[in-house]
Structures are given as C-alpha cells and as structure tokens.
Design a protein around this motif. Structure first.
Motif, PDB file in Angstrom:
ATOM      1  N   ALA A 109      46.246  38.036  41.091  1.00 23.03           N
ATOM      2  CA  ALA A 109      45.313  38.254  42.194  1.00 23.03           C
ATOM      3  C   ALA A 109      46.084  38.640  43.455  1.00 23.03           C
ATOM      4  O   ALA A 109      46.992  37.909  43.873  1.00 23.03           O
ATOM      5  CB  ALA A 109      44.493  37.001  42.440  1.00 23.03           C
ATOM      6  N   PRO A 110      45.761  39.776  44.072  1.00 24.68           N
ATOM      7  CA  PRO A 110      46.469  40.187  45.289  1.00 24.68           C
ATOM      8  C   PRO A 110      45.956  39.410  46.499  1.00 24.68           C
ATOM      9  O   PRO A 110      44.934  38.719  46.415  1.00 24.68           O
ATOM     10  CB  PRO A 110      46.110  41.678  45.397  1.00 24.68           C
ATOM     11  CG  PRO A 110      44.763  41.765  44.751  1.00 24.68           C
ATOM     12  CD  PRO A 110      44.750  40.753  43.649  1.00 24.68           C
ATOM     13  N   PRO A 111      46.638  39.516  47.637  1.00 26.93           N
ATOM     14  CA  PRO A 111      46.181  38.815  48.846  1.00 26.93           C
ATOM     15  C   PRO A 111      44.767  39.200  49.273  1.00 26.93           C
ATOM     16  O   PRO A 111      44.069  38.414  49.896  1.00 26.93           O
ATOM     17  CB  PRO A 111      47.217  39.226  49.903  1.00 26.93           C
ATOM     18  CG  PRO A 111      48.431  39.604  49.112  1.00 26.93           C
ATOM     19  CD  PRO A 111      47.925  40.209  47.848  1.00 26.93           C
ATOM     20  N   HIS A 112      44.368  40.431  48.934  1.00 28.85           N
ATOM     21  CA  HIS A 112      43.040  40.931  49.312  1.00 28.85           C
ATOM     22  C   HIS A 112      42.039  40.803  48.164  1.00 28.85           C
ATOM     23  O   HIS A 112      41.108  41.608  48.045  1.00 28.85           O
ATOM     24  CB  HIS A 112      43.146  42.405  49.738  1.00 28.85           C
ATOM     25  CG  HIS A 112      43.902  43.247  48.743  1.00 28.85           C
ATOM     26  ND1 HIS A 112      45.272  43.396  48.794  1.00 28.85           N
ATOM     27  CD2 HIS A 112      43.486  43.942  47.657  1.00 28.85           C
ATOM     28  CE1 HIS A 112      45.664  44.163  47.791  1.00 28.85           C
ATOM     29  NE2 HIS A 112      44.588  44.511  47.083  1.00 28.85           N
ATOM     30  N   ALA A 113      42.194  39.795  47.320  1.00 28.74           N
ATOM     31  CA  ALA A 113      41.352  39.656  46.125  1.00 28.74           C
ATOM     32  C   ALA A 113      39.869  39.581  46.458  1.00 28.74           C
ATOM     33  O   ALA A 113      39.024  39.978  45.636  1.00 28.74           O
ATOM     34  CB  ALA A 113      41.772  38.415  45.335  1.00 28.74           C
ATOM     35  N   GLN A 114      39.520  39.091  47.645  1.00 29.79           N
ATOM     36  CA  GLN A 114      38.103  38.994  48.012  1.00 29.79           C
ATOM     37  C   GLN A 114      37.434  40.363  48.058  1.00 29.79           C
ATOM     38  O   GLN A 114      36.225  40.468  47.860  1.00 29.79           O
ATOM     39  CB  GLN A 114      37.954  38.298  49.366  1.00 29.79           C
ATOM     40  CG  GLN A 114      38.186  36.787  49.308  1.00 29.79           C
ATOM     41  CD  GLN A 114      37.874  36.115  50.633  1.00 29.79           C
ATOM     42  OE1 GLN A 114      37.989  36.727  51.692  1.00 29.79           O
ATOM     43  NE2 GLN A 114      37.459  34.856  50.571  1.00 29.79           N
ATOM     44  N   ALA A 115      38.208  41.404  48.298  1.00 33.85           N
ATOM     45  CA  ALA A 115      37.635  42.757  48.363  1.00 33.85           C
ATOM     46  C   ALA A 115      37.064  43.197  47.022  1.00 33.85           C
ATOM     47  O   ALA A 115      36.178  44.056  46.964  1.00 33.85           O
ATOM     48  CB  ALA A 115      38.695  43.753  48.827  1.00 33.85           C
ATOM     49  N   TYR A 116      37.541  42.611  45.931  1.00 29.54           N
ATOM     50  CA  TYR A 116      37.045  42.989  44.607  1.00 29.54           C
ATOM     51  C   TYR A 116      35.571  42.634  44.434  1.00 29.54           C
ATOM     52  O   TYR A 116      34.866  43.266  43.651  1.00 29.54           O
ATOM     53  CB  TYR A 116      37.895  42.326  43.519  1.00 29.54           C
ATOM     54  CG  TYR A 116      39.209  43.020  43.280  1.00 29.54           C
ATOM     55  CD1 TYR A 116      39.414  43.781  42.136  1.00 29.54           C
ATOM     56  CD2 TYR A 116      40.245  42.925  44.201  1.00 29.54           C
ATOM     57  CE1 TYR A 116      40.624  44.431  41.910  1.00 29.54           C
ATOM     58  CE2 TYR A 116      41.456  43.571  43.992  1.00 29.54           C
ATOM     59  CZ  TYR A 116      41.643  44.321  42.853  1.00 29.54           C
ATOM     60  OH  TYR A 116      42.831  44.962  42.629  1.00 29.54           O
ATOM     61  N   GLY A 117      35.115  41.620  45.150  1.00 32.59           N
ATOM     62  CA  GLY A 117      33.701  41.266  45.088  1.00 32.59           C
ATOM     63  C   GLY A 117      32.803  42.329  45.678  1.00 32.59           C
ATOM     64  O   GLY A 117      31.612  42.391  45.369  1.00 32.59           O
TER      65      GLY A 117
END
Length: 277
Positions: A109-117
């Motif tokens: 999971a990258p640091p910006h994993a929330q963007a995948y949502g």
C-alpha cells in the motif's frame, strides 16, 4: 512532450492514437464481454510488457494484468492507469457504470492508498499476485450501444473516462434485487444497501430513479415474492411468514399483503390451495 500514450511505462513508446485504435477495434463487438476480450488481445499487439486478459468464474469476472517485465518506477502508475482506462472505455461502450467489487495490486500500500477508493469503487487489496479489477459478470452480456460517430466524439474528450467514475448503472436495479433477495428477513436501509453496493445512499436513490425504480418498490417486490412463495409452499404461521418476508409485525404484513393482492395472507393461502391440483 513524450509522444507516447503510455507515458513512458513500456519498453517502447505507443504513438498517439494507439488507445483510440484499441477502442475502435472493439466497437463492432456485440457485447461488452467480446469487446473487452478483443481489447486485451489487441493490447498485446501494442506491447508485450504487460498482458491483460479477461477471466470469468461463476458470477464474477476479472480484468487481470500479467507483468512480463520489470516496469520500474512507473509500475504503479502503469497498472492503475491501464485498468482505469479499460474500465472507463467499458463503461462508455455500454453506457453504464461498471462497479468494481474489488481491486488487486501486486505491491505494498503506497502512502496515498486512500486515493484508490476514488479510482475503484470496491475495496482495494495490496500485495496481491496480479493487478486486477473484479466485477459482476452480468455486465459482460450487455450490448455495445455506441457507433462510429459517438466514438469520434468520445476520443476528442477521452480523459474524463479514465479519471472519473461513470455515473449511470444499468444493472443497479438487478443488483439491489439480488441483495434484498439474499437476506429477505433483514431490515435493509438505504445506507446499508449503499455500503454493500459501494455507492453513497444519495447516489443509490438517484440512480434507481433514473432507472424508473425506487428502493421501496424493490423492497415490496422482493417481500411480496417471498411471502407468496412461503404461503404456497409451507404451512408456517402467518406471523412467521411476516418475519421471513422482512416485516416487523404481523399487522403491518397483513396490511401490505392486502394492498398487493386484495386479500389477506390467510385468504390468499386458502384460495391458492383450493385451486391447486
């Protein structure tokens, strides 16, 4: 500046218009399933650095990417963008959102994993064997609704298809029915249903309205079907039938059933059995 529609992902550049050519090559397919299969096959003619393929098992389908070489620093950007490109085109082909049940990626999971949502409606799973998006296989049977004129217009403004979720969902009514029928005795609120379908409650109501339905009408349809089946096929007391059909009380069930059929549940059961062979 790169003159490369792959933005440097692959070992050779893809001249401008490559992905437009892929879209045109799939346009004559009768259904989305055949269109996506063609898209995957023709993508391999552009580059063999990755191999997309369509996999179907039971009620679920998946668009899977197999990596043929090390994609280096642009690996994440390549896999995410390729899957979003395919999803956007697929949604445009059938004029329907293609809801993602789950998205898989073969890295941490990258640091910006929330963007995948934002990019993928279902849950995202990292450290998976392959990059893939999973969706309801029923969408593969939907017909292609576009023609060459629409294709020319779309290709002039293709970027929104890749970066934005398509709004309309032509199978939403069927998906809501399926969830309601799976647990007919449960109390289904708009919020709990929306969570299961990976949309907001507001979006759920709006899209059902666009399809000429409402959550209450679908609930009533499923409850009615369940109640009639139990009255026909079982000797359960009316109170138990009411509970199994999702009603909080026997009185509310009797009132609703009378509005549906013009009879009370007991009257319906007697008349149905009187005419049974």
């Amino acid at each position: 500046e790169l003159d490369d529609e792959a933005l440097g992902w692959f070992s050779r550049r893809l001249p401008w218009g490559s992905y437009g050519m892929l879209a045109r090559a799939s346009l004559s397919a009768p259904t989305l399933g055949l269109a996506l299969a063609r898209w995957c096959r023709h993508h391999a003619l552009l580059t063999d650095d990755i191999l997309p393929h369509l996999h179907t098992e039971g009620e679920q389908a998946a668009l899977v990417i197999t990596e043929q070489r090390d994609l280096g620093a642009l690996r994440e950007f390549c896999l995410v963008s390729t899957l979003r490109n395919a999803l956007g085109l697929a949604s445009w082909f059938i004029d329907s959102r293609l809801p993602v049940l789950a998205a898989d990626f073969p890295f941490a999971a990258p640091p910006h994993a929330q963007a995948y949502g934002v990019l993928f409606s279902g849950p995202t799973r990292f450290q998976a064997p392959h990059a893939a998006v999973h969706f309801d296989a029923r969408y593969l049977a939907l017909p292609i609704t576009r023609d060459e004129a629409a294709m020319r217009q779309m290709l002039q403004h293709a970027l929104p298809l890749t970066v934005r979720q398509y709004r309309r969902d032509r199978l939403l009514v069927q998906r809501v029915r399926q969830v309601l029928a799976a647990l007919p005795s449960a109390t289904h609120s708009a919020h709990t249903l929306a969570e299961q379908l990976h949309v907001s409650a507001r979006t759920l109501h709006r899209q059902l309205k666009e399809e000429g339905a409402s959550l209450q009408s679908l609930k009533d349809e499923v409850r009615k079907s369940r109640a009639i089946d139990l009255l026909h096929r079982s000797d359960r007391p009316i109170k138990q039938v009411a509970q199994a059909a999702g009603f909080a009380s026997e009185k509310s069930f009797i009132r609703a059933f009378r509005s549906w059929t013009g009879q009370s549940p007991a009257e319906f059961r007697r008349s149905a059995r009187a005419v049974a062979p």
